[in-house]
Design a protein around this motif. Sequence first.
Motif, PDB file in Angstrom:
ATOM      1  N   ARG A  92       0.816  -1.223   0.000  1.00 39.64           N
ATOM      2  CA  ARG A  92       0.000   0.000   0.000  1.00 39.64           C
ATOM      3  C   ARG A  92       0.849   1.274   0.000  1.00 39.64           C
ATOM      4  O   ARG A  92       0.416   2.323  -0.477  1.00 39.64           O
ATOM      5  CB  ARG A  92      -0.915   0.007   1.228  1.00 39.64           C
ATOM      6  N   TRP A 287      -8.334  -1.655   7.596  1.00 39.01           N
ATOM      7  CA  TRP A 287      -8.781  -1.720   6.195  1.00 39.01           C
ATOM      8  C   TRP A 287      -8.894  -3.174   5.738  1.00 39.01           C
ATOM      9  O   TRP A 287      -9.902  -3.583   5.157  1.00 39.01           O
ATOM     10  CB  TRP A 287      -7.807  -0.953   5.309  1.00 39.01           C
ATOM     11  N   THR A 290     -11.926  -5.739   6.520  1.00 35.83           N
ATOM     12  CA  THR A 290     -13.209  -5.648   5.797  1.00 35.83           C
ATOM     13  C   THR A 290     -13.049  -5.753   4.288  1.00 35.83           C
ATOM     14  O   THR A 290     -14.035  -5.657   3.557  1.00 35.83           O
ATOM     15  CB  THR A 290     -13.916  -4.315   6.133  1.00 35.83           C
ATOM     16  N   GLN A 291     -11.808  -5.971   3.837  1.00 33.24           N
ATOM     17  CA  GLN A 291     -11.549  -5.999   2.393  1.00 33.24           C
ATOM     18  C   GLN A 291     -10.713  -7.223   1.981  1.00 33.24           C
ATOM     19  O   GLN A 291      -9.656  -7.081   1.357  1.00 33.24           O
ATOM     20  CB  GLN A 291     -10.816  -4.714   1.968  1.00 33.24           C
ATOM     21  N   THR A 293     -11.037  -9.472  -0.351  1.00 32.16           N
ATOM     22  CA  THR A 293     -10.839  -9.602  -1.794  1.00 32.16           C
ATOM     23  C   THR A 293      -9.806  -8.597  -2.290  1.00 32.16           C
ATOM     24  O   THR A 293      -8.932  -8.933  -3.106  1.00 32.16           O
ATOM     25  CB  THR A 293     -12.162  -9.397  -2.547  1.00 32.16           C
ATOM     26  N   GLU A 294      -9.896  -7.368  -1.785  1.00 33.92           N
ATOM     27  CA  GLU A 294      -8.936  -6.340  -2.187  1.00 33.92           C
ATOM     28  C   GLU A 294      -7.527  -6.669  -1.696  1.00 33.92           C
ATOM     29  O   GLU A 294      -6.540  -6.396  -2.380  1.00 33.92           O
ATOM     30  CB  GLU A 294      -9.382  -4.972  -1.661  1.00 33.92           C
ATOM     31  N   GLU A 311      -7.496 -14.905  -0.963  1.00 32.11           N
ATOM     32  CA  GLU A 311      -8.731 -14.440  -0.328  1.00 32.11           C
ATOM     33  C   GLU A 311      -9.153 -15.389   0.791  1.00 32.11           C
ATOM     34  O   GLU A 311      -9.624 -14.956   1.848  1.00 32.11           O
ATOM     35  CB  GLU A 311      -9.852 -14.323  -1.359  1.00 32.11           C
ATOM     36  N   ARG A 315      -9.563 -14.065   4.610  1.00 24.25           N
ATOM     37  CA  ARG A 315     -10.828 -14.169   5.330  1.00 24.25           C
ATOM     38  C   ARG A 315     -10.666 -14.912   6.665  1.00 24.25           C
ATOM     39  O   ARG A 315     -11.375 -14.640   7.626  1.00 24.25           O
ATOM     40  CB  ARG A 315     -11.869 -14.884   4.459  1.00 24.25           C
TER      41      ARG A 315
END
Length: 360
Positions: A92, A287, A290-291, A293-294, A311, A315
């Motif tokens: 990031r 962040w 909750t994300q 997949t991202e 993913e 999760r």
Amino acid sequence: MLTPLKENRFSGRLRHLWSKLKHSSIKTFALLFAFGFSLSLTVSACTPTQQTNTTTAPTSAATSVASSNSQQSNVIRIGYQKYGTLSILKSRGSLEKRLASQNISLQWLQFPAGPQLLEALNAGSIDFGHTGEAPPIFAQAAGAPLVYVANEPPNPKGEAILVRKDSPIQDVAGLKGKKVVFNKGSNVHYLVVEALRAAGLKYSDIQPIYLPPAEARAAFEQGSVDAWAIWDPFFTVAKRATDARVLKDGEGLVANREFYLAAKPFNDQYSDRTKAILEELQKIDEWAATQPTEVAKLLSPALGIDVPTLEEVARRRPYGVQPITAEVITYQQKVADTFLDLKLLPKQIKISELAQVTKQ
């Protein structure tokens, strides 16, 4: 730069050394942990897969040690593994943005596992990094100048003992007399110990084979070992790619925390930088939680792992930078005492001596 042929020969010698560790003495293991990985770090510095895009060029352990006393104050060297919040933070780029105004740059160095990362910290090659629960215990016993500064929540389902899908072994008790491969001194080393204990077996009832993840997977797939203890993302990758069966994960056996560790000289001099790293890690965790997949899409190109697999890992993984508490210290002391009882730790240590309560 090592040629492929020379690198293969070096790797062969290193694997031979690891195999001899099965029956090595305590002093031999301590010596290897304290000094032996400097060789592997030299290879890492010469191998493209161990170099990453950084704001400053990676240096070898030898170079870092030689310049440790004159290290530029505007460079933070961060050691990271193939997966974890540090990997997400690197991808990031938010920490770089935060520190840019202070003219501070980052050097990111990737390691195959926690023991190798902490040997780099011990050698003065990195300032900050992350590992599972067992590596800092062995590093402390080897005299590494480290400090526990924070941890992630327990993730017992993030590691497991695998067997091939056609294996006749149906439970942990079936591992008696079998070859089990894992990275020595890693988080799954403790998983193996506790899984055997719960099944009524002793550590001496198995034949441990000590290899890092890539070589362990090769041995597992070739059938030269009977079981493989491994952590995510390697665990999920292997399970999906080979249809391997989960013999036992860490649920009910181990906490499997991820720890953030700083070199004591760095933390003493630049506690504000440690604080900044932890704050950015917490933001990334908030962040990522909750994300999933991202997160998978972000890491997939760098890791070479498909998005669906990442993913699944994202999760399952819990998130949140937490302070080192008395409960965490007590648990780590239990892990250390277990390794000492097995005569795998060269001396008794006190986790509390290196633990720092970090206010969030």
